[in-house]
Every structure is written in C-alpha cells, then in structure tokens.
Design a protein around this motif. Structure first.
Motif, mmCIF file in Angstrom:
data_model
loop_
_atom_site.group_PDB
_atom_site.id
_atom_site.type_symbol
_atom_site.label_atom_id
_atom_site.label_comp_id
_atom_site.label_asym_id
_atom_site.label_seq_id
_atom_site.Cartn_x
_atom_site.Cartn_y
_atom_site.Cartn_z
ATOM 1 N N GLN A 217 100.802 1.174 74.280
ATOM 2 C CA GLN A 217 100.402 2.565 74.178
ATOM 3 C C GLN A 217 101.498 3.369 74.788
ATOM 4 N N TRP A 218 102.308 2.937 75.880
ATOM 5 C CA TRP A 218 103.368 3.397 76.223
ATOM 6 C C TRP A 218 104.245 3.841 75.544
ATOM 7 N N PHE A 219 104.883 2.491 74.735
ATOM 8 C CA PHE A 219 105.785 2.685 73.698
ATOM 9 C C PHE A 219 105.453 3.538 72.655
ATOM 10 N N VAL A 220 104.340 3.570 72.091
ATOM 11 C CA VAL A 220 103.913 4.496 71.047
ATOM 12 C C VAL A 220 103.886 5.993 71.484
ATOM 13 N N ASN A 221 103.361 6.445 72.629
ATOM 14 C CA ASN A 221 103.304 7.556 73.274
ATOM 15 C C ASN A 221 104.638 8.160 73.341
ATOM 16 N N ASN A 222 105.462 7.130 73.680
ATOM 17 C CA ASN A 222 107.109 7.721 73.803
ATOM 18 C C ASN A 222 107.907 7.500 72.461
ATOM 19 N N GLY A 223 107.287 7.675 71.395
ATOM 20 C CA GLY A 223 107.935 7.728 70.086
ATOM 21 C C GLY A 223 108.402 6.322 69.349
ATOM 22 N N PHE A 224 107.984 5.216 70.090
ATOM 23 C CA PHE A 224 108.650 3.841 69.616
ATOM 24 C C PHE A 224 107.608 3.709 68.201
ATOM 25 N N VAL A 225 107.910 2.788 67.189
ATOM 26 C CA VAL A 225 107.164 2.371 66.293
ATOM 27 C C VAL A 225 107.226 0.937 66.209
ATOM 28 N N GLN A 226 105.942 0.465 66.131
ATOM 29 C CA GLN A 226 105.732 -1.160 66.005
ATOM 30 C C GLN A 226 106.025 -1.602 64.773
ATOM 31 N N THR A 227 106.910 -2.774 64.729
ATOM 32 C CA THR A 227 107.480 -3.236 63.506
ATOM 33 C C THR A 227 107.467 -4.868 63.516
ATOM 34 N N SER A 228 108.145 -5.546 62.827
ATOM 35 C CA SER A 228 108.106 -7.033 62.344
ATOM 36 C C SER A 228 109.518 -7.803 63.044
ATOM 37 N N ILE A 229 109.226 -8.940 63.287
ATOM 38 C CA ILE A 229 110.490 -9.582 63.854
ATOM 39 C C ILE A 229 111.543 -9.411 63.007
ATOM 40 N N ASP A 230 111.523 -9.419 61.533
ATOM 41 C CA ASP A 230 112.470 -9.377 60.642
ATOM 42 C C ASP A 230 113.283 -8.227 60.619
ATOM 43 N N LYS A 231 112.923 -7.156 61.558
ATOM 44 C CA LYS A 231 113.777 -5.995 61.751
ATOM 45 C C LYS A 231 114.622 -6.008 62.989
ATOM 46 N N ILE A 232 114.494 -6.965 63.686
ATOM 47 C CA ILE A 232 115.563 -7.211 64.828
ATOM 48 C C ILE A 232 116.583 -7.965 64.348
ATOM 49 N N PRO A 233 117.685 -7.976 65.107
ATOM 50 C CA PRO A 233 119.242 -8.521 64.894
ATOM 51 C C PRO A 233 119.035 -10.038 64.757
ATOM 52 N N LYS A 234 119.579 -10.761 63.609
ATOM 53 C CA LYS A 234 119.177 -12.168 63.418
ATOM 54 C C LYS A 234 119.171 -12.929 64.594
ATOM 55 N N ARG A 235 120.572 -12.641 65.594
ATOM 56 C CA ARG A 235 120.618 -13.593 66.648
ATOM 57 C C ARG A 235 119.447 -13.430 67.646
ATOM 58 N N ARG A 236 118.870 -12.286 67.587
ATOM 59 C CA ARG A 236 117.594 -12.078 68.469
ATOM 60 C C ARG A 236 116.644 -12.833 67.860
ATOM 61 N N SER B 113 108.662 6.739 84.607
ATOM 62 C CA SER B 113 108.726 5.775 83.251
ATOM 63 C C SER B 113 109.453 6.590 82.130
ATOM 64 N N THR B 114 109.120 8.096 82.210
ATOM 65 C CA THR B 114 109.802 9.213 81.334
ATOM 66 C C THR B 114 111.049 9.327 81.773
ATOM 67 N N LYS B 115 111.274 9.341 83.002
ATOM 68 C CA LYS B 115 112.570 9.512 83.376
ATOM 69 C C LYS B 115 113.580 8.397 83.248
ATOM 70 N N LEU B 116 113.291 7.369 83.329
ATOM 71 C CA LEU B 116 113.874 6.099 82.752
ATOM 72 C C LEU B 116 114.148 6.001 81.181
ATOM 73 N N LEU B 117 113.015 6.329 80.364
ATOM 74 C CA LEU B 117 113.476 6.429 79.195
ATOM 75 C C LEU B 117 114.479 7.338 78.758
ATOM 76 N N ASP B 118 114.601 8.420 79.381
ATOM 77 C CA ASP B 118 115.434 9.588 79.263
ATOM 78 C C ASP B 118 117.053 8.844 79.688
ATOM 79 N N LYS B 119 116.993 8.314 80.795
ATOM 80 C CA LYS B 119 118.384 7.666 81.093
ATOM 81 C C LYS B 119 118.523 6.330 80.008
ATOM 82 N N ILE B 120 117.837 5.701 79.518
ATOM 83 C CA ILE B 120 118.155 4.654 78.652
ATOM 84 C C ILE B 120 118.498 5.232 77.436
#
Length: 141
Positions: free
Chosen positions: A104-123, A76-83
C-alpha cells in the motif's frame, strides 16, 4: 561504525523478519554508491539502494528501510524524494521495486503494480518465484 556497518545494522531487524533480503558487508560495500541515506540527530534512520539495471533505462529500488524508532515521521517520503532525484540524475525513465510487504505504501506513492515481464530480462532471470514478491513501477519525472 562505518556506513556499511550502519546500513547492516539498520536493515538487520527487517532481514530477520524476512522483509528485506540479507546482504553481506562486501555486497553493501561494493554497491555503497547505490545508497541514499537520511539521518536524524546524526544517526542513520533510513536508507535505500537504487541499482542501475543497465537495461531499458530502469533502476531497481532495494533495501529500503526506516528504523523502527523513526517510522511514521515522514522519513519514507523524504527517502523516496531523494531516490527519485538520484533516478533523474542517472537518467532512468522508470524505477521498480520487488516487495512482499507494504504494498500500500508503494501504491500511495504513485507506484503501479505490474507483472514480471515488465522488469529487465536479466532481473527476470534472478526473480525468486518462491518468494512471490509483488512488482511495482514508477515513472521518473
């Protein structure tokens, strides 16, 4: 077995568990360039897609899967590096993922939880409120 069939086979157990949204052969085939792969002894063991949101220099991670046989081996770490490398090449400033599992995997890999209003409008318009996924962002550096 072609790449699309390999991806479908890899994600199938996670789709059955409700951890990954189901996708058809045609959906994967039309978006095959979104995917990065990892192989172990010539067998596909991990994949993830990165979709260009065409809004706000953002990409969405989807269909992230590491085969059950290959988990806890660093794939999963190698996959994240590639992405992340793919995101840099695509000139994204941020990537995000929607998930109900493995937050927890996302948090451990530097992601920050946020709210829906932060993603693109179409999404946002496609967001399944009944699924109630958490949203995680990561800056692309």
């Amino acid at each position: 077995m072609d790449k699309v069939e390999q991806i479908l086979s890899l994600i199938k157990p996670f789709v059955e568990e409700g951890k990954i949204l189901p996708r058809t052969y045609d959906q994967i085939a039309e978006n095959i360039d979104d995917f990065v792969f990892l192989r172990n002894f010539d067998k596909l063991v991990a994949c993830v897609g990165l979709k260009d949101c065409k809004e706000g220099e953002m990409g969405e991670i989807y269909a992230l899967a590491v085969s059950k046989d290959a988990q806890n081996q660093g794939f999963s770490t190698k996959l994240l590096d590639k992405i992340m490398q793919k995101a840099r090449i695509s000139n994204f400033s941020k990537i995000f993922a929607l998930t109900k599992y493995n937050q927890q995997w996302f948090v451990n890999n530097g992601f920050v939880q946020t709210s829906i209003d932060k993603i693109p409008k179409r999404r946002q318009a496609l967001f399944d409120h009944q699924r109630n996924s958490s949203i995680f962002f990561k800056d692309v550096k």
